[in-house]
Design an enzyme around this catalytic site. Structure first.
Site, short mmCIF file in Angstrom:
data_model
loop_
_atom_site.label_atom_id
_atom_site.label_comp_id
_atom_site.label_asym_id
_atom_site.label_seq_id
_atom_site.Cartn_x
_atom_site.Cartn_y
_atom_site.Cartn_z
N ASP A 143 -10.43 15.66 -8.62
CA ASP A 143 -8.98 15.84 -8.56
C ASP A 143 -8.66 17.00 -7.62
OD1 ASP A 143 -6.86 14.52 -9.88
OD2 ASP A 143 -6.40 16.31 -11.04
N TYR B 119 -6.92 20.50 -6.41
CA TYR B 119 -6.40 21.67 -7.11
C TYR B 119 -4.89 21.53 -7.26
CZ TYR B 119 -10.92 23.78 -5.89
OH TYR B 119 -12.26 24.05 -5.74
N PHE C 193 -13.32 20.42 -3.42
CA PHE C 193 -13.85 21.77 -3.68
C PHE C 193 -13.33 22.83 -2.72
CE2 PHE C 193 -17.08 19.03 -5.67
CZ PHE C 193 -17.13 19.61 -6.93
N HIS D 130 -22.29 19.72 -12.81
CA HIS D 130 -21.12 20.19 -12.06
C HIS D 130 -21.25 21.70 -11.78
CE1 HIS D 130 -16.91 21.05 -11.09
NE2 HIS D 130 -16.78 19.74 -10.87
#
Length: 223
Positions: A66, A68, A79, A189
């Site tokens: 998703d 930010y 990221f 993760h």
């Protein structure tokens, strides 16, 4: 939603924009804006992952979930955050791993990963938009079908791509990838809430695989 997408990707994905799910997604995004909601990233950055990494230039794929949802953070690369924005916790862990894994890596003072994308690292979020301040708000609206198609196109038409699958969500995409044609690296993760990412050595492993195929290695240093 104007389609601002690099030509080689547009050729691969243009049929998707005429399908029912995408028409519904466009209507949903239009309604978000007419209802007064702020949507990230800005419209001209939604397809940045594709725009910076043409279809035939993809060497590696890093899958996020998703964008930010804070102001000025998202700019269409998984990221990654825009310069001037504090580096998020997951990316801080990624930098920490890089400093241990890649000799001479110096942790940068920003979180803009565009330099990776320009070298062939597709930084692809499964969902390409989000409502401001509301994590996951645009999931299951159609984006996942679109980005799954992008992954499937790479997996079927290209060979030797390194897929870096971090966490259970990214690893669920393994089903889309022909393991006989591509390389898959899996790790937890990078979020500090998870454990096990540090020490995965995925960055040096990626370069080793690229070098073995006679391809130029990724310069992971962010400047």
């Amino acid at each position: 939603m104007g389609i601002q997408m690099e030509e080689s990707w547009k050729k691969e994905l243009e049929e998707e924009f005429e399908k029912d799910y995408m028409i519904k997604l466009k209507a949903f995004l239009k309604n978000e804006k007419t209802s007064g909601h702020v949507v990230y990233p800005p419209g001209d950055m939604i397809f940045n992952a594709f725009n910076h990494t043409p279809f035939n230039k993809v060497k590696a794929v890093i899958i996020g979930q998703d964008p930010y949802h804070g102001a000025r953070q998202a700019h269409g690369l998984a990221f990654s955050v825009q310069r001037g924005i504090p580096v998020p916790p997951s990316l801080r862990n990624i930098y920490k791993e890089l400093s241990d894994d890649i000799q001479g890596f110096s942790i940068p003072g920003h979180g803009d990963l565009t330099a990776w994308a320009d070298q062939g690292v597709l930084l692809l979020n499964a969902t390409l938009t989000v409502r401001a301040g509301d994590a996951g708000s645009h999931q299951k609206k159609g984006w996942e079908q679109f980005t799954d198609t992008a992954i499937q196109k790479l997996a079927s038409q290209r060979e030797g791509i390194v897929f870096l699958l971090w966490g259970r969500f990214a690893q669920s995409k393994e089903l889309l990838i022909d393991k006989g044609k591509h390389f898959i690296l899996k790790a937890p993760h990078p979020s500090p809430l998870a454990q096990g990412f540090l020490g995965c050595r995925h960055f040096s492993k990626t370069n080793k695989l690229l070098k073995e195929r006679g391809l130029e290695e990724i310069d992971w240093q962010i400047r």
